[in-house]
Design an enzyme around this catalytic site. Sequence first.
Site, PDB file in Angstrom:
ATOM      1  N   ASP A   9     -88.344  33.958  72.050  1.00 37.19           N
ATOM      2  CA  ASP A   9     -88.400  33.851  70.595  1.00 37.19           C
ATOM      3  C   ASP A   9     -86.997  33.558  70.085  1.00 37.19           C
ATOM      4  OD1 ASP A   9     -89.499  33.893  68.078  1.00 37.19           O
ATOM      5  OD2 ASP A   9     -89.364  36.063  67.852  1.00 37.19           O
ATOM      6  N   GLU A 125     -91.063  29.562  69.305  1.00 37.23           N
ATOM      7  CA  GLU A 125     -91.421  30.500  70.369  1.00 37.23           C
ATOM      8  C   GLU A 125     -92.255  29.827  71.444  1.00 37.23           C
ATOM      9  OE1 GLU A 125     -94.227  33.657  69.566  1.00 37.23           O
ATOM     10  OE2 GLU A 125     -94.904  32.656  67.726  1.00 37.23           O
TER      11      GLU A 125
END
Length: 381
Positions: A9, A125
């Site tokens: 992320d 992500e």
Amino acid sequence: MQNHIAHLDMDAFYASVELLRYPELSGQAVVIGAGAAHQPVMQADGTRSYSRLRDYAGRGVVTTSTYEARALGVFSGMGLMKVAKLAPDAILLPTDFTAYRHYSKLFKTAVSAIAPKMEDRGIDEIYLDLNDQTDDIAIVAQRIKDAVVAATGLSCSIGVAPNKLLAKICSDLEKPNGLTILSVADIPTRIWPLSVKKINGIGPKSTEKLATLDILTIEQLAACDPALLQANFGRVYSAWLMRVAQGIDEREVVTRSEPKSISRESTLERDLHAKLDRNELSALFTHLCERVADDLVRKEYLGRTVGIKLRYSDFSTVTRDLTLPDPTNNAQAIRQAAGECLRRVPLDKRLRLLGVRITSLSKPGEVLPVITEQGELFAAQ
């Protein structure tokens, strides 16, 4: 053998991209979500003049914010007028999805050179299957982090765990610039003490409902009587709750797939009324349409059938669809079609969730339609 699935992320991605452009804002509360009118202005002395959140007037929604702004209570999806009361001195910047897509492609290209088994989950992500890696998994994860920095100048956080569920939780444990590696044996000490809201799929309303049952942590959820959960959440969702509380998730990393639809939805912080809270709902609805359009551009698709999803405060749900003459990835066209769908649903009850989706996907190649001016989505009825 331990299964190694990673969730990567990017740290406050949009805001971090903006800080590359405006490094003098590092360490300050910065909010992204305004229009071009709030572009920084270069002064005669070479410095820039920035808009402040307290000066904002309109219906915009926060796209993202720096960690300093988040510490003041400013999070994505919130109305800019509302957060201006929380952080009036925060810097306000316009969104630049072209730049965000550019950096997204850079970091994913860098990661895929090391770990090619990648599942793209959005602009900022990804999931990675690291089971074919021969080096120590901590070394591989750090190598990936270093490659992201080298390619973009941005940091990311990585969680490595036996499955996708746990990996996503882990990537958030040591943000920003974190690296967390977890085994099944670590679940009782690292996962169970966390709030139930840390599980992806348990939203604000479910968190509140669990709290009424004195279930605040994942450990309490794992020890809960299944009959109690089923009585309050139904058979399917309660069974899922029990499994995820134990850290069970059999989903695989999907490296190649053709999407059937692209969607964005938001569970509201509080139930809103379509007429009484028209401005706030209209801004959020427009934001969702813009995110869907950005996903289409990033994934190189056009869509022809636009749909909306509304969930009322009593948990009843309605959907409506509208098929356009030609496929599009244009945010204004999607917003217009979503508005037409909205006019065909009852708006007499409070809403707890809004969603926008687009189906009938195709690759670019057809001329996009000319878009007419869009009226208010939540107009007085």
